[in-house]
Design a protein around this motif. Structure first.
Motif, PDB file in Angstrom:
ATOM      1  N   ASN A  45     -40.970  -9.800 -31.589  1.00  0.00           N
ATOM      2  CA  ASN A  45     -42.812  -8.804 -32.021  1.00  0.00           C
ATOM      3  C   ASN A  45     -43.003  -7.807 -30.286  1.00  0.00           C
ATOM      4  OD1 ASN A  45     -44.056  -9.086 -34.302  1.00  0.00           O
ATOM      5  ND2 ASN A  45     -44.098 -11.106 -33.821  1.00  0.00           N
ATOM      6  N   ARG A  46     -41.406  -7.497 -29.303  1.00  0.00           N
ATOM      7  CA  ARG A  46     -41.374  -6.485 -29.083  1.00  0.00           C
ATOM      8  C   ARG A  46     -42.952  -5.513 -29.227  1.00  0.00           C
ATOM      9  NH1 ARG A  46     -35.586  -7.162 -28.171  1.00  0.00           N
ATOM     10  NH2 ARG A  46     -35.323  -9.453 -27.354  1.00  0.00           N
ATOM     11  N   HIS A  47     -42.495  -4.665 -29.523  1.00  0.00           N
ATOM     12  CA  HIS A  47     -43.246  -3.081 -29.915  1.00  0.00           C
ATOM     13  C   HIS A  47     -44.634  -3.651 -30.189  1.00  0.00           C
ATOM     14  CE1 HIS A  47     -43.386  -5.542 -34.126  1.00  0.00           C
ATOM     15  NE2 HIS A  47     -44.389  -4.889 -34.054  1.00  0.00           N
ATOM     16  N   LEU A  48     -45.362  -4.670 -29.876  1.00  0.00           N
ATOM     17  CA  LEU A  48     -46.433  -5.290 -29.182  1.00  0.00           C
ATOM     18  C   LEU A  48     -47.082  -5.224 -28.307  1.00  0.00           C
ATOM     19  CD1 LEU A  48     -47.397  -7.897 -32.647  1.00  0.00           C
ATOM     20  CD2 LEU A  48     -47.563  -5.709 -32.535  1.00  0.00           C
ATOM     21  N   GLY A  49     -46.765  -4.973 -27.721  1.00  0.00           N
ATOM     22  CA  GLY A  49     -46.289  -4.728 -25.966  1.00  0.00           C
ATOM     23  C   GLY A  49     -46.042  -6.626 -25.254  1.00  0.00           C
ATOM     24  N   ALA A  50     -47.273  -6.440 -24.229  1.00  0.00           N
ATOM     25  CA  ALA A  50     -46.905  -7.713 -22.901  1.00  0.00           C
ATOM     26  C   ALA A  50     -48.359  -7.572 -22.823  1.00  0.00           C
ATOM     27  CB  ALA A  50     -46.024  -7.305 -22.329  1.00  0.00           C
ATOM     28  N   LEU A  51     -48.070  -9.412 -22.342  1.00  0.00           N
ATOM     29  CA  LEU A  51     -49.479  -9.571 -21.578  1.00  0.00           C
ATOM     30  C   LEU A  51     -48.929  -9.434 -20.247  1.00  0.00           C
ATOM     31  CD1 LEU A  51     -50.132 -13.109 -23.002  1.00  0.00           C
ATOM     32  CD2 LEU A  51     -51.041 -10.383 -23.527  1.00  0.00           C
ATOM     33  N   LEU A  52     -50.456  -9.091 -19.550  1.00  0.00           N
ATOM     34  CA  LEU A  52     -49.742  -8.997 -17.149  1.00  0.00           C
ATOM     35  C   LEU A  52     -50.834  -9.907 -17.013  1.00  0.00           C
ATOM     36  CD1 LEU A  52     -49.805  -5.236 -17.393  1.00  0.00           C
ATOM     37  CD2 LEU A  52     -47.862  -6.653 -17.610  1.00  0.00           C
ATOM     38  N   PHE A  53     -49.957 -10.148 -16.210  1.00  0.00           N
ATOM     39  CA  PHE A  53     -51.155 -11.526 -15.221  1.00  0.00           C
ATOM     40  C   PHE A  53     -50.293 -11.539 -13.767  1.00  0.00           C
ATOM     41  CE2 PHE A  53     -49.458 -13.692 -19.435  1.00  0.00           C
ATOM     42  CZ  PHE A  53     -51.004 -14.130 -19.139  1.00  0.00           C
ATOM     43  N   ASP A  54     -51.426 -11.251 -12.715  1.00  0.00           N
ATOM     44  CA  ASP A  54     -51.533 -10.680 -11.208  1.00  0.00           C
ATOM     45  C   ASP A  54     -50.540 -11.795 -10.792  1.00  0.00           C
ATOM     46  OD1 ASP A  54     -53.002 -12.938  -9.867  1.00  0.00           O
ATOM     47  OD2 ASP A  54     -54.495 -10.733 -10.101  1.00  0.00           O
ATOM     48  N   SER A  55     -50.108 -11.830  -9.622  1.00  0.00           N
ATOM     49  CA  SER A  55     -49.299 -12.669  -8.581  1.00  0.00           C
ATOM     50  C   SER A  55     -49.808 -14.221  -9.222  1.00  0.00           C
ATOM     51  CB  SER A  55     -49.126 -12.418  -7.500  1.00  0.00           C
ATOM     52  OG  SER A  55     -48.479 -11.518  -6.957  1.00  0.00           O
ATOM     53  N   ALA A  56     -50.979 -14.097  -8.985  1.00  0.00           N
ATOM     54  CA  ALA A  56     -51.598 -15.476  -8.110  1.00  0.00           C
ATOM     55  C   ALA A  56     -51.888 -16.759  -9.921  1.00  0.00           C
ATOM     56  CB  ALA A  56     -53.020 -15.222  -7.913  1.00  0.00           C
ATOM     57  N   GLU A  57     -52.364 -15.372 -11.044  1.00  0.00           N
ATOM     58  CA  GLU A  57     -52.347 -15.801 -12.516  1.00  0.00           C
ATOM     59  C   GLU A  57     -50.887 -16.078 -12.969  1.00  0.00           C
ATOM     60  OE1 GLU A  57     -55.934 -13.558 -14.336  1.00  0.00           O
ATOM     61  OE2 GLU A  57     -54.210 -12.031 -14.161  1.00  0.00           O
ATOM     62  N   TRP A  58     -50.287 -15.281 -12.219  1.00  0.00           N
ATOM     63  CA  TRP A  58     -48.800 -16.371 -12.847  1.00  0.00           C
ATOM     64  C   TRP A  58     -48.401 -18.029 -12.078  1.00  0.00           C
ATOM     65  CZ3 TRP A  58     -46.205 -16.007 -16.880  1.00  0.00           C
ATOM     66  CH2 TRP A  58     -44.951 -16.270 -17.119  1.00  0.00           C
ATOM     67  N   ARG A  59     -48.726 -17.756 -10.936  1.00  0.00           N
ATOM     68  CA  ARG A  59     -47.791 -18.414 -10.190  1.00  0.00           C
ATOM     69  C   ARG A  59     -49.057 -20.367 -10.473  1.00  0.00           C
ATOM     70  NH1 ARG A  59     -47.793 -15.723  -5.361  1.00  0.00           N
ATOM     71  NH2 ARG A  59     -49.912 -15.877  -4.883  1.00  0.00           N
ATOM     72  N   ALA A  60     -50.276 -19.936 -10.987  1.00  0.00           N
ATOM     73  CA  ALA A  60     -50.968 -20.795 -11.338  1.00  0.00           C
ATOM     74  C   ALA A  60     -50.890 -21.381 -12.883  1.00  0.00           C
ATOM     75  CB  ALA A  60     -52.611 -20.440 -11.400  1.00  0.00           C
ATOM     76  N   PHE A  61     -50.352 -20.395 -13.595  1.00  0.00           N
ATOM     77  CA  PHE A  61     -50.189 -20.941 -14.939  1.00  0.00           C
ATOM     78  C   PHE A  61     -48.594 -21.440 -14.457  1.00  0.00           C
ATOM     79  CE2 PHE A  61     -46.983 -19.324 -18.118  1.00  0.00           C
ATOM     80  CZ  PHE A  61     -47.119 -20.599 -19.048  1.00  0.00           C
ATOM     81  N   LEU A  62     -47.620 -20.928 -13.996  1.00  0.00           N
ATOM     82  CA  LEU A  62     -45.776 -21.514 -13.783  1.00  0.00           C
ATOM     83  C   LEU A  62     -46.720 -23.051 -13.046  1.00  0.00           C
ATOM     84  CD1 LEU A  62     -43.810 -19.299 -12.929  1.00  0.00           C
ATOM     85  CD2 LEU A  62     -43.819 -20.148 -14.832  1.00  0.00           C
ATOM     86  N   THR A  63     -47.788 -23.642 -12.443  1.00  0.00           N
ATOM     87  CA  THR A  63     -47.892 -24.889 -11.919  1.00  0.00           C
ATOM     88  C   THR A  63     -48.214 -25.326 -12.702  1.00  0.00           C
ATOM     89  OG1 THR A  63     -48.050 -23.814  -9.157  1.00  0.00           O
ATOM     90  CG2 THR A  63     -49.596 -26.276 -10.221  1.00  0.00           C
ATOM     91  N   ALA A  64     -49.632 -25.324 -13.089  1.00  0.00           N
ATOM     92  CA  ALA A  64     -49.310 -25.676 -14.669  1.00  0.00           C
ATOM     93  C   ALA A  64     -48.276 -26.315 -15.837  1.00  0.00           C
ATOM     94  CB  ALA A  64     -50.721 -25.075 -15.751  1.00  0.00           C
ATOM     95  N   ALA A  65     -47.894 -25.292 -16.078  1.00  0.00           N
ATOM     96  CA  ALA A  65     -46.976 -25.268 -16.859  1.00  0.00           C
ATOM     97  C   ALA A  65     -45.769 -26.539 -16.768  1.00  0.00           C
ATOM     98  CB  ALA A  65     -46.182 -24.256 -17.642  1.00  0.00           C
ATOM     99  N   LYS A  66     -45.482 -26.399 -15.723  1.00  0.00           N
ATOM    100  CA  LYS A  66     -44.374 -27.660 -14.919  1.00  0.00           C
ATOM    101  C   LYS A  66     -45.150 -28.769 -14.597  1.00  0.00           C
ATOM    102  CE  LYS A  66     -41.978 -24.184 -12.463  1.00  0.00           C
ATOM    103  NZ  LYS A  66     -41.879 -23.903 -10.961  1.00  0.00           N
ATOM    104  N   HIS A  67     -46.138 -29.020 -14.681  1.00  0.00           N
ATOM    105  CA  HIS A  67     -47.056 -29.743 -14.100  1.00  0.00           C
ATOM    106  C   HIS A  67     -47.178 -31.034 -15.747  1.00  0.00           C
ATOM    107  CE1 HIS A  67     -50.346 -32.841 -13.877  1.00  0.00           C
ATOM    108  NE2 HIS A  67     -49.789 -33.291 -12.782  1.00  0.00           N
ATOM    109  N   ASP A  68     -47.139 -30.278 -16.846  1.00  0.00           N
ATOM    110  CA  ASP A  68     -47.613 -30.805 -17.914  1.00  0.00           C
ATOM    111  C   ASP A  68     -46.046 -31.120 -18.728  1.00  0.00           C
ATOM    112  OD1 ASP A  68     -50.406 -30.675 -18.023  1.00  0.00           O
ATOM    113  OD2 ASP A  68     -50.310 -28.534 -18.981  1.00  0.00           O
ATOM    114  N   ALA A  69     -45.082 -30.321 -17.572  1.00  0.00           N
ATOM    115  CA  ALA A  69     -44.118 -31.155 -18.753  1.00  0.00           C
ATOM    116  C   ALA A  69     -43.302 -32.652 -17.962  1.00  0.00           C
ATOM    117  CB  ALA A  69     -42.994 -29.748 -18.494  1.00  0.00           C
TER     118      ALA A  69
END
Length: 63
Positions: A38-62
């Motif tokens: 659904n590329r036509h619906l756009g994208a979610l934007l995350f600033d650097s701190a938010e994106w790092r926090a998300f990746l850290t949490a996702a890696k930890h949960d994995a």
């Protein structure tokens, strides 16, 4: 933000049989995430701190 010229990459977990995929692109201001189907619906934007926090949490949960 104009995302028409950014380089999108597909999740490394994506395979040919997967219907649930996301794409990510990095810009100087943010990381953008969009639904591959659904590329036509756009994208979610995350600033650097938010994106790092998300990746850290996702890696930890994995683990």
């Amino acid at each position: 933000m104009d995302l028409s010229t950014v380089a999108w990459r597909t999740s490394s977990y994506t395979n040919a049989n997967s219907a649930n995929c996301v794409e990510v692109a990095d810009t100087p201001e943010a990381s953008a995430v969009r639904d591959t189907q659904n590329r036509h619906l756009g994208a979610l934007l995350f600033d650097s701190a938010e994106w790092r926090a998300f990746l850290t949490a996702a890696k930890h949960d994995a683990l």
